[in-house]
Enzyme design. Structure first.
Site, PDB file in Angstrom:
ATOM      1  N   SER A 179       1.012  -1.303  -0.001  1.00 17.58           N
ATOM      2  CA  SER A 179      -0.113   0.023   0.128  1.00 17.58           C
ATOM      3  C   SER A 179       0.760   1.480  -0.107  1.00 17.58           C
ATOM      4  O   SER A 179       1.717   1.425  -0.919  1.00 17.58           O
ATOM      5  CB  SER A 179      -1.026   0.182   1.290  1.00 17.58           C
ATOM      6  OG  SER A 179      -1.969   0.861   1.142  1.00 17.58           O
TER       7      SER A 179
ATOM      8  N   HIS B  59      -8.076  -4.867  -0.977  1.00 20.63           N
ATOM      9  CA  HIS B  59      -6.877  -4.062  -0.567  1.00 20.63           C
ATOM     10  C   HIS B  59      -5.859  -4.845   0.099  1.00 20.63           C
ATOM     11  O   HIS B  59      -4.565  -4.777   0.161  1.00 20.63           O
ATOM     12  CB  HIS B  59      -7.027  -2.751   0.042  1.00 20.63           C
ATOM     13  CG  HIS B  59      -5.712  -1.965   0.011  1.00 20.63           C
ATOM     14  ND1 HIS B  59      -5.134  -1.528  -0.958  1.00 20.63           N
ATOM     15  CD2 HIS B  59      -5.335  -1.400   1.321  1.00 20.63           C
ATOM     16  CE1 HIS B  59      -4.120  -0.841  -0.502  1.00 20.63           C
ATOM     17  NE2 HIS B  59      -4.148  -0.679   0.766  1.00 20.63           N
TER      18      HIS B  59
END
Length: 716
Positions: free
Chosen positions: A572, A687
């Site tokens: 991320s 995610h």
């Protein structure tokens, strides 16, 4: 927010890692040979400021997915054929699906609620048992909802994302289900007593929604209401009040934000006899306005913009300050926890951290609140209660030199579940009645042979002289023997603290095989409070990367590893850190794991939730900030002639927070330039890059096979 894989953030506006003989000879892991003029065309396009890979931003585009499938097949063929992959996969599955794991729970109304996944229940079971049974070792669970059975019956790829139940009996709950793990999800009202979804109950279609109960028959909702109801970041900008028995279209508008806001969301706290509800307007990722819903409408709380609201208890709005604040002539320091008296408007200081101490979590309950602290990155737990002369804080006695995390708090009774762990000691769960002492009730299994494993804290000196702590975990014999294959993990953003926790998979797949694992507590994180985070915002962000490089150089100087044996890992925002490390300091590293990353920093604000992060990174539309972003954007700083370590990109098609186009475009550019790389994109998973335990096991086995082979830990 974009949080680190496998870690959770405490920030209220969370919008919240892991591979076969890898050889650099012959094909060397290259993708298909580019056409003769492919590299020249790419170079010219990038030099002209024209992105030649925009087609890879079409998430479900046929051409883009054909490229993804080809890269997946190429990379998986290599990684999964390595002799270490199958054993690592089996070990990861054994750990992740162990029946002896501690069931993590929430506490309410005398019950412990748990969501459980294993090799039989791949999608999972939502279940509960009485709290008294849970804390005394009970094993009889009452199944509330079987997600595997639900998915099969409805023909959906459901991923359970949680449930919000309404007080006081907590019978009815808004259950959140996403397709494949995406942030956008469906919310459906469920009746626990009936074990069924409520016919004609509250229902929100797939969207990035937020809800809060304001009563058994009143739901506050922020969702996609149609045209012009979302912000530029893709989050709701309108909050409405929906009464049971009325049509969705009849819901009453309470608040409208602006398109430029990050988003607006409802919140509520149960006070024991009623809900106190409100709306938070996030003007940026860090600047918010909090409103209470009163009989006279919405009333703005006087907090400064950089404030995290923890909840409401005993007539006080409890908040953490992320900036210095002067209010009515009194100074309140950065990082302090305060209480706003909703009756008279007075401010009470509950806790103010000392130097090198940071508040990590604030959890109110009826009668006080619990705080977890980091004291030079050592965990501590406090209970704070109001007294006649002010707030009294008491330290709750737990083992030292480890990570302390609040597992659950019963908001009415103050009963507490808290865990302690360190890299070589599995999690121990403690139970404490409010005002009592903690008692150990459960322990995580020993998932790897930790005998002889040590964790040591060192310090590196960054370019500007700042002291950067880091933790090294390995067998003592490995450290004494000299340089060894090492993975250095980093994140460095969004005030997320990276802590030395116990990981059975890292221990079994990496430490047992003779590897070293390092976490770097670089600026941008929350290890030392808001100031540590804010030191690396926007145009100051190079400090974060310099901190990370300083840790790497320190590891090499101490003889713990060498550049050829040093791999780095991040996901991320940490994926951006990896991309910058690859392009700025390829000389330091032998392998780079780049997970669900941001890499195109000149278009990040135009992709999915990217616009919400300009408060962290700066805006490409502001000249000064764009000029800085041009210096760090990995996609734009990839050198056709440089000698890079072969990176491993991993991402998810279903990630609707960080666009998979970031990883796709960077890998495609490396392909055109003739640079070796590996690439794996999970077609689902959100995610976190994995939608269930089986996918997590695959991700971890690929990750550690890659690092082990690339850094020389694993034989061909």
């Amino acid at each position: 927010m974009i949080g680190p894989l496998g870690n959770s953030s405490i920030r209220p506006l969370s919008l919240l890692l892991v591979i076969a003989g890898l050889s650099l000879g012959a094909c060397g892991g290259r993708s298909d040979t580019p056409e003769d003029n492919d590299s020249d065309q790419m170079r010219q396009a990038m030099a002209d400021g024209t992105d030649p890979n925009l087609w890879l931003e079409e998430v479900e585009g046929e051409r883009a997915l054909d490229w993804v499938r080809a890269e997946n097949a190429r990379s998986l063929e290599e990684l999964q054929s390595h002799a270490a992959y199958a054993p690592m996969l089996a070990e990861a599955r054994e750990i992740l699906t162990s029946q002896d794991r501690i069931p993590e729970v929430s506490l309410r109304d005398g019950f412990a609620y748990n969501f459980w996944q294993d090799d039989t229940h791949v999608r999972g079971l939502w279940r509960r048992m009485p709290t008294a049974a849970y804390v005394t070792g009970g094993t009889e669970w009452e199944t509330l909802l079987d997600i595997d059975a639900l998915a099969e019956a409805e023909g959906e790829n459901w991923v359970f994302e949680g449930a919000l139940c309404v007080a006081p009996d907590y019978r009815r709950c808004m259950v959140t289900l996403s397709r494949g793990g995406s942030d956008a999800a469906v919310k459906r009202e469920y009746d626990i007593a009936e074990k069924a979804f409520v016919e004609d109950g509250f229902f929100l279609d797939e969207a990035k929604s937020g809800v809060a109960w304001a009563g058994e028959d009143t739901l506050l909702i922020a969702t996609d209401f149609g045209d012009n109801s979302l912000t530029e970041s893709g989050y709701p900008r309108i909050v409405k009040r929906w009464q049971r028995g009325t049509a969705f279209a009849e819901a009453e508008t309470l608040f409208e934000g602006e398109a430029e806001d990050v988003g607006v969301w409802p919140f509520s706290s149960w006070t024991g006899d009623a809900y106190q509800a409100g709306v938070v307007r996030a003007e940026t990722f860090y600047d918010s306005v909090h409103y209470l819903i009163t009989d006279k409408g919405l009333s703005a709380l006087p907090f400064p913009p950089k404030t995290d609201l923890a909840g409401i208890t005993q007539g006080l709005a409890i908040a953490s300050l992320n900036q210095d604040w002067t209010y009515e002539g009194v100074d309140y320091p950065l990082g302090a926890v305060i209480g706003l008296d909703l009756a008279d408007g007075g401010i009470q200081t509950i806790y103010a951290p000392a130097d090198r101490t940071a508040v990590q979590a604030v959890v109110p309950f009826k009668g006080g609140l619990y705080l977890t602290l980091l004291d030079n990155i050592r965990g501590r737990l406090l209970m704070a209660q109001p007294r006649s002369l002010g707030w009294q804080t008491n330290t709750i006695d737990l083992p030292d030199n480890g990570v302390v995390s609040i597992g659950a708090v019963d908001e009415m009774t103050g009963d507490l579940l808290v865990s302690y762990e360190n890299p070589s000691q599995p999690e121990t769960l403690y139970y404490q009645k409010a005002g009592g002492v903690p008692t150990a009730i459960k322990s995580q299994p020993v998932f790897y042979a930790a005998e002889g494993v040590v964790t040591r804290q060192f310090e590196a000196i960054s370019r500007d002289g700042t002291v950067i702590p880091y933790f090294v975990t390995a067998k003592e014999s490995v450290l004494e023997a000299g340089p060894a294959p090492t993975i250095q993990y980093g994140y460095g953003g969004f005030q997320v603290s990276i802590l030395p926790t116990y990981s059975g998979t890292t221990g079994r797949l990496w430490l047992e095989r003779g590897g070293v694992y390092v976490i770097a507590n670089i600026r941008g994180g929350g290890e030392f409070g808001p100031a540590w985070h804010q030191a690396g915002l926007k145009t100051e962000r190079q400090k974060i990367y310099d901190d990370f490089f300083a840790v790497s150089e320190s590891l090499i100087e101490k003889g713990i590893t060498t550049p050829a044996q040093l791999g780095i890992l991040g996901g991320s925002n940490g994926g951006l850190l990896m991309g910058v490390s690859l392009t700025q300091r390829p000389d330091l590293y032998g392998a780079v794991g780049i997970g669900v990353p941001l890499l195109d920093m000149l278009r990040f604000d135009q992709l999915l939730a990217g616009a919400s992060w300009v408060g962290e990174y700066g805006s490409p539309d502001i000249a000064e900030e764009r000029a800085f972003l041009e210096t760090i954007s990995p996609y734009h700083n990839l050198d056709p002639e440089a000698d890079y370590p072969r990176p491993y990109f991993f991402t998810s098609t279903k990630d609707d927070r960080v666009h998979p186009g970031h990883a796709r475009k960077m890998a495609r550019l490396m392909q055109a330039y003739g640079h070796p790389f590996l690439y794996y994109e999970n077609i689902e998973g959100g995610h976190g890059a994995a939608a269930n335990l089986d996918q997590q096991a695959i991700r971890l086995a690929l990750q550690f096979t890659y690092f082990g082979a690339e850094l020389g830990l694993l034989a061909d």
